[in-house]
Design an enzyme around this catalytic site. Structure first.
Site, PDB file in Angstrom:
ATOM      1  N   GLN A  63      24.203 -47.680  84.178  1.00 42.99           N
ATOM      2  CA  GLN A  63      23.560 -48.913  83.692  1.00 42.99           C
ATOM      3  C   GLN A  63      22.498 -49.422  84.673  1.00 42.99           C
ATOM      4  O   GLN A  63      22.289 -50.630  84.801  1.00 42.99           O
ATOM      5  CB  GLN A  63      24.612 -49.984  83.415  1.00 42.99           C
ATOM      6  CG  GLN A  63      25.377 -49.752  82.119  1.00 42.99           C
ATOM      7  CD  GLN A  63      24.468 -49.836  80.882  1.00 42.99           C
ATOM      8  OE1 GLN A  63      23.464 -50.541  80.864  1.00 42.99           O
ATOM      9  NE2 GLN A  63      24.833 -49.088  79.844  1.00 42.99           N
ATOM     10  N   SER A  64      21.817 -48.521  85.345  1.00 44.37           N
ATOM     11  CA  SER A  64      20.816 -48.919  86.337  1.00 44.37           C
ATOM     12  C   SER A  64      19.643 -49.683  85.706  1.00 44.37           C
ATOM     13  O   SER A  64      18.975 -49.173  84.801  1.00 44.37           O
ATOM     14  CB  SER A  64      20.284 -47.664  87.035  1.00 44.37           C
ATOM     15  OG  SER A  64      19.099 -47.960  87.755  1.00 44.37           O
ATOM     16  N   ASN A  65      19.407 -50.884  86.214  1.00 48.56           N
ATOM     17  CA  ASN A  65      18.228 -51.651  85.795  1.00 48.56           C
ATOM     18  C   ASN A  65      16.974 -51.041  86.375  1.00 48.56           C
ATOM     19  O   ASN A  65      15.900 -51.098  85.777  1.00 48.56           O
ATOM     20  CB  ASN A  65      18.345 -53.101  86.278  1.00 48.56           C
ATOM     21  CG  ASN A  65      19.591 -53.772  85.751  1.00 48.56           C
ATOM     22  OD1 ASN A  65      19.761 -53.900  84.554  1.00 48.56           O
ATOM     23  ND2 ASN A  65      20.481 -54.182  86.650  1.00 48.56           N
TER      24      ASN A  65
END
Ligand SMILES: *Cc1c(COP(=O)(O)O)cnc(C)c1O
Length: 328
Positions: A73-75
């Site tokens: 879920q890396s922004n």
């Protein structure tokens, strides 16, 4: 300051807003927020300021493909994928963690931005990244490697400039009439805090910058932030030296580790949502806000002080299957 390449595409300056209802409810210092969740690119966040400089360098080098890595879920990966699309570059994301069965939150957006995703385990990520870079080079893709979180001196430069932006905003027409006594910010790969720390020296900010650590013990993070601030000063041709002891980091809120949502994050996210209509995120700003709330409860700040929570974004992760069911 030595000029370095930059391509401007973020929506800047991001607004500063007062948080009167939250301030009253918590009964502590005057609270403000700097809305870097609204930097514009692909739902925004703090990586966009770094990417203005990273893309500037990549395009200057004639790169054709961006490669970076992060958690599922890396922004950072999502904003990198959006930037690649915006500038007609290819994008390869190396994501580590359990490959989910549904593609939600940031992972959904990565795909809408056309990124190619390669899955790995955390322990193999560095080797794989190197191998993919070499393979892409051999294939004529002219890859440009962006480190985790965009946190190298080029990326961190974006946050030195951001501090200048903040100072230029405070005054008569801003909710904040003078620079805040404190800046509180989520800190993980360190680029944001390092950039702000250098910016404070460059532009004479005399308040304090407190990083709430997301996933590292205090000593490791202060070391990382001071090193990066020193390297960023070098890049910009400035002679400053930061010692780890000058870097303020609180690592009391690491909980179960990176991305493990607990009661503290859930409460902070709910509180900001209900009281101010502001969305936080489950991994970074939820944790940093939980720290801020706890520090206020403990009387860490003086009632007459002003505290600016530097919102670093991340709300797309609220919609991830991994997190959404935990939050309500
Ligand atoms: C990456 C990120 C951070 C941490 O910033 P660093 O520069 O890596 O320390 C904080 N908040 C959000 C939402 C992020 O995506």
């Amino acid at each position: 300051m030595k000029p370095i390449p930059r391509i401007k595409f973020a929506h800047l300056p991001t607004p500063i807003e007062a948080l009167p209802r939250l301030s009253t409810l918590l009964g502590g210092p005057r609270l403000y927020v700097k809305r870097d969740d609204q930097t514009g690119l692909g739902l925004g966040g703090n990586k966009t300021r770094k990417l203005e400089f990273l893309i500037g360098e990549a395009l200057g080098n004639g790169a054709l493909t961006l490669i970076t890595a992060g958690a599922v879920q890396s922004n950072h990966c999502r904003q990198t994928a959006a930037a690649a699309a915006r500038f007609g570059l290819g994008c390869i994301l190396v994501l580590y963690g359990d490959k989910p069965t549904t593609h939600t939150g940031n992972l959904l957006l990565d795909q809408l931005f056309g990124a190619e995703i390669i899955w790995t385990e955390r322990t193999h990520r560095d080797e794989l990244l190197k191998a993919i870079f070499e393979e892409s080079w051999a294939q004529g893709k002219r890859p440009y490697l962006i480190p985790y979180g965009g946190s190298n001196p080029t990326g961190a430069s974006g946050y030195s400039i951001a501090l200048q932006e903040l100072l230029s905003q405070t005054g008569d027409n801003c909710p904040l009439s003078s620079p805040p006594d404190w800046i509180v910010v989520a800190s993980s790969s360190g680029g944001t805090q390092a950039g702000l720390t250098l910016g404070a020296k460059l532009f004479n900010y005399v308040g304090k910058i407190l990083g709430i650590s997301i996933d590292e013990p205090r000593e490791a993070l202060t070391q990382k932030v001071s090193n990066l601030a020193n390297q960023t000063a070098d890049l910009l041709g400035e002679k400053f030296f930061f010692h780890p002891q000058e870097i303020l980091v609180n690592a009391d809120y690491l909980g179960g580790g990176y991305g493990v949502v607990s009661k503290a994050e859930i409460e902070a996210i709910g509180l900001f949502g209900r009281t101010e209509g502001i969305l936080l995120d489950p991994v970074y700003t939820g944790r940093a806000a939980a720290g801020l709330i706890d520090l206020i409860a403990k009387g860490f700040f003086k009632p007459e002080e002003s505290v600016l929570f530097w919102h670093t974004g991340g709300s797309p992760a609220l919609f991830a299957d991994k997190y959404a069911p935990l939050l309500v």
